[in-house]
Design a protein around this motif. Sequence first.
Motif, mmCIF file in Angstrom:
data_model
loop_
_atom_site.group_PDB
_atom_site.id
_atom_site.type_symbol
_atom_site.label_atom_id
_atom_site.label_comp_id
_atom_site.label_asym_id
_atom_site.label_seq_id
_atom_site.Cartn_x
_atom_site.Cartn_y
_atom_site.Cartn_z
ATOM 1 N N PHE A 23 -0.487 -14.047 -1.439
ATOM 2 C CA PHE A 23 -1.007 -14.267 -2.684
ATOM 3 C C PHE A 23 -1.686 -13.112 -3.476
ATOM 4 C CE2 PHE A 23 -4.400 -15.826 -5.341
ATOM 5 C CZ PHE A 23 -3.894 -16.310 -6.093
ATOM 6 N N LEU A 24 -2.431 -12.382 -2.849
ATOM 7 C CA LEU A 24 -3.232 -11.387 -3.673
ATOM 8 C C LEU A 24 -2.184 -10.182 -4.014
ATOM 9 C CD1 LEU A 24 -6.239 -10.954 -1.312
ATOM 10 C CD2 LEU A 24 -6.251 -11.488 -3.983
ATOM 11 N N ARG A 25 -1.156 -9.924 -3.337
ATOM 12 C CA ARG A 25 0.033 -9.068 -3.698
ATOM 13 C C ARG A 25 0.742 -9.381 -4.797
ATOM 14 N NH1 ARG A 25 1.024 -7.753 2.742
ATOM 15 N NH2 ARG A 25 -0.405 -5.848 3.040
ATOM 16 N N ALA A 26 1.101 -10.813 -4.875
ATOM 17 C CA ALA A 26 1.741 -11.128 -5.881
ATOM 18 C C ALA A 26 0.950 -10.991 -7.387
ATOM 19 C CB ALA A 26 2.318 -12.484 -5.720
ATOM 20 N N ALA A 27 -0.275 -11.267 -7.108
ATOM 21 C CA ALA A 27 -1.282 -11.437 -8.464
ATOM 22 C C ALA A 27 -1.550 -10.154 -8.760
ATOM 23 C CB ALA A 27 -2.758 -12.147 -7.822
ATOM 24 N N ALA A 28 -1.441 -9.051 -7.899
ATOM 25 C CA ALA A 28 -1.782 -7.676 -8.392
ATOM 26 C C ALA A 28 -0.623 -7.308 -9.347
ATOM 27 C CB ALA A 28 -1.553 -6.724 -7.072
ATOM 28 N N GLY A 29 0.620 -8.023 -9.467
ATOM 29 C CA GLY A 29 1.466 -7.471 -10.444
ATOM 30 C C GLY A 29 1.326 -8.596 -11.764
ATOM 31 N N GLY A 32 -10.951 -9.376 -10.846
ATOM 32 C CA GLY A 32 -11.174 -7.992 -11.456
ATOM 33 C C GLY A 32 -10.033 -6.916 -11.380
ATOM 34 N N PRO A 33 -10.193 -5.926 -11.935
ATOM 35 C CA PRO A 33 -8.983 -5.012 -11.476
ATOM 36 C C PRO A 33 -9.140 -4.526 -9.943
ATOM 37 C CG PRO A 33 -10.113 -4.181 -13.447
ATOM 38 C CD PRO A 33 -10.928 -5.351 -13.070
ATOM 39 N N ALA A 34 -8.017 -4.377 -9.467
ATOM 40 C CA ALA A 34 -7.837 -3.954 -7.880
ATOM 41 C C ALA A 34 -8.853 -2.621 -7.545
ATOM 42 C CB ALA A 34 -6.375 -3.860 -7.463
ATOM 43 N N VAL A 35 -9.245 -2.706 -6.449
ATOM 44 C CA VAL A 35 -10.046 -1.593 -6.299
ATOM 45 C C VAL A 35 -9.117 -0.839 -5.235
ATOM 46 C CG1 VAL A 35 -12.134 -0.652 -4.835
ATOM 47 C CG2 VAL A 35 -12.163 -2.531 -6.555
ATOM 48 N N PRO A 36 -8.872 0.374 -5.443
ATOM 49 C CA PRO A 36 -7.883 1.261 -4.328
ATOM 50 C C PRO A 36 -8.606 1.370 -3.096
ATOM 51 C CG PRO A 36 -8.051 2.459 -6.647
ATOM 52 C CD PRO A 36 -9.142 1.182 -6.761
ATOM 53 N N GLY A 93 -10.461 -7.421 -6.107
ATOM 54 C CA GLY A 93 -11.157 -6.780 -7.021
ATOM 55 C C GLY A 93 -12.431 -6.482 -6.746
ATOM 56 N N ARG A 94 -12.765 -6.119 -5.364
ATOM 57 C CA ARG A 94 -13.921 -6.076 -4.738
ATOM 58 C C ARG A 94 -13.871 -4.699 -4.185
ATOM 59 N NH1 ARG A 94 -13.164 -11.215 -5.126
ATOM 60 N NH2 ARG A 94 -15.146 -12.628 -5.031
#
Length: 202
Positions: free
Chosen positions: A150-156, A166-170, A186-187
């Motif tokens: 889910f999160l990988r899909a949401a990242a796009g 929030g913005p993804a944290v590398p 985003g954490r």
Amino acid sequence: MTMVDLGPQTRIVARLAASVTDEQLTAATPCPDLGVRHLLGHLLMLSVAFRDAARKDLGPTTDTGPDAALPDIGPGWRERLPEALEELAAAWRDPAAWTGGTRAGGVDLPGAVAGAVVADELVIHAWDLARATGQAYTPDPAALDSALVFLRAAAGDPTRGGGIFGPAVPVPADAPLLDRAVGLSGRDPAWSPQAAPRAAGA
């Protein structure tokens, strides 16, 4: 999005919540502006909302957005939260929950997507709670895998940066799967309560 038994993850959340002391309820969490008591209140509300979403029992619990009001615990939360988590897991064991459409947080979405969303909520908010209260945490592998999908899909998503994320944290490419999920949510996986300001209203 494949069907996942949420029972192992809800039991982990319940164990973490049971170990929270009254003194820790005002502690900061990785969720901006949310103290531990607010995070626990959010977990209780989302458990009820996604239970009803699984049952297709649409109404006030599924129509209310997550930002409608600051969540908080109420009397008897130590008994109510584990009960709600158990009911949540039971509702999502029904294959019908993962088919057709439903609603959660005031948003209409496919049942399978709603199941992945709640898996993500349980995995990430358990990390929030564990980190805020100094507890060890290992998520259920199946729930973590579902959350990562889910999160990988949401990242796009081009609207990323507002709402629940929030913005993804590398994080490093070889980081543990949980750290990758936390970063995608985003954490900062390195978050610590010592460096956090006290939550508003705590």
